[in-house]
Motif scaffolding. Structure first.
Motif, mmCIF file in Angstrom:
data_model
loop_
_atom_site.group_PDB
_atom_site.id
_atom_site.type_symbol
_atom_site.label_atom_id
_atom_site.label_comp_id
_atom_site.label_asym_id
_atom_site.label_seq_id
_atom_site.Cartn_x
_atom_site.Cartn_y
_atom_site.Cartn_z
ATOM 1 N N VAL A 24 10.747 45.677 7.020
ATOM 2 C CA VAL A 24 10.181 46.738 7.867
ATOM 3 C C VAL A 24 8.681 46.522 8.039
ATOM 4 O O VAL A 24 8.139 46.675 9.138
ATOM 5 N N LEU A 25 8.007 46.149 6.968
ATOM 6 C CA LEU A 25 6.561 45.900 7.053
ATOM 7 C C LEU A 25 6.252 44.727 7.965
ATOM 8 O O LEU A 25 5.333 44.800 8.793
ATOM 9 N N LEU A 26 6.999 43.636 7.827
ATOM 10 C CA LEU A 26 6.725 42.466 8.657
ATOM 11 C C LEU A 26 7.090 42.709 10.120
ATOM 12 O O LEU A 26 6.389 42.247 11.020
ATOM 13 N N ALA A 27 8.161 43.452 10.371
ATOM 14 C CA ALA A 27 8.511 43.786 11.749
ATOM 15 C C ALA A 27 7.529 44.796 12.329
ATOM 16 O O ALA A 27 7.275 44.809 13.538
ATOM 17 N N GLY A 28 6.968 45.637 11.468
ATOM 18 C CA GLY A 28 6.027 46.651 11.918
ATOM 19 C C GLY A 28 4.675 46.107 12.324
ATOM 20 O O GLY A 28 3.874 46.826 12.923
ATOM 21 N N ILE A 29 4.422 44.843 12.031
ATOM 22 C CA ILE A 29 3.152 44.233 12.439
ATOM 23 C C ILE A 29 3.015 44.278 13.952
ATOM 24 O O ILE A 29 1.931 44.497 14.482
ATOM 25 N N TYR A 92 0.686 42.889 4.899
ATOM 26 C CA TYR A 92 1.078 41.683 4.165
ATOM 27 C C TYR A 92 1.037 41.901 2.653
ATOM 28 O O TYR A 92 1.929 41.448 1.936
ATOM 29 N N ILE A 93 0.022 42.586 2.179
ATOM 30 C CA ILE A 93 -0.079 42.848 0.739
ATOM 31 C C ILE A 93 1.079 43.718 0.268
ATOM 32 O O ILE A 93 1.700 43.454 -0.771
ATOM 33 N N ALA A 94 1.407 44.755 1.040
ATOM 34 C CA ALA A 94 2.513 45.632 0.672
ATOM 35 C C ALA A 94 3.849 44.898 0.718
ATOM 36 O O ALA A 94 4.731 45.145 -0.117
#
Length: 116
Positions: A24-29, A92-94
């Protein structure tokens, strides 16, 4: 017949929500700076809290030190406003924290038939 197969010694209960949180974080970029980023905030916040519960159950409470700020920073109810470059960095850190937590949080399997 099933008793002859070994069972895993540990269960990785945080594996699925941890990897899902990283995805989700990487797609949320791609959504940083848009109104749709609110949905990313909801997903990341909820998944960080779920992984925190699994960390607490595994008696690895120190993971809450990394997952708690993620849940607070991506909280959609009281949003934290950062510029786009800062969001990119913390995304990225998360994602790294989620992946590390997913791999390292484990609970001893109570149904381990290998234990003597």
């Amino acid at each position: 017949m099933s008793a002859s197969y070994p069972t895993p010694q540990f269960r990785r209960t945080a594996l699925a929500p941890g990897i899902l949180g990283a995805l989700v974080l990487l797609a949320g970029i791609a959504l940083i700076g848009s109104d749709a980023f609110t949905f990313v905030r909801f997903g990341v916040c909820i998944l960080a809290l779920i992984v925190s519960v699994f960390a607490w159950q595994a008696k690895m409470w120190w993971w809450i030190i990394g997952l708690g700020p993620i849940a607070l920073l991506w909280n959609p109810v009281f949003p934290v406003e950062l510029d786009d470059n800062a969001w990119l960095t913390v995304q990225y850190i998360a994602a790294l924290v989620f992946i590390a937590a997913a791999i390292l949080i484990k609970i001893r399997n109570p149904e381990d038939r290998n234990r003597r």
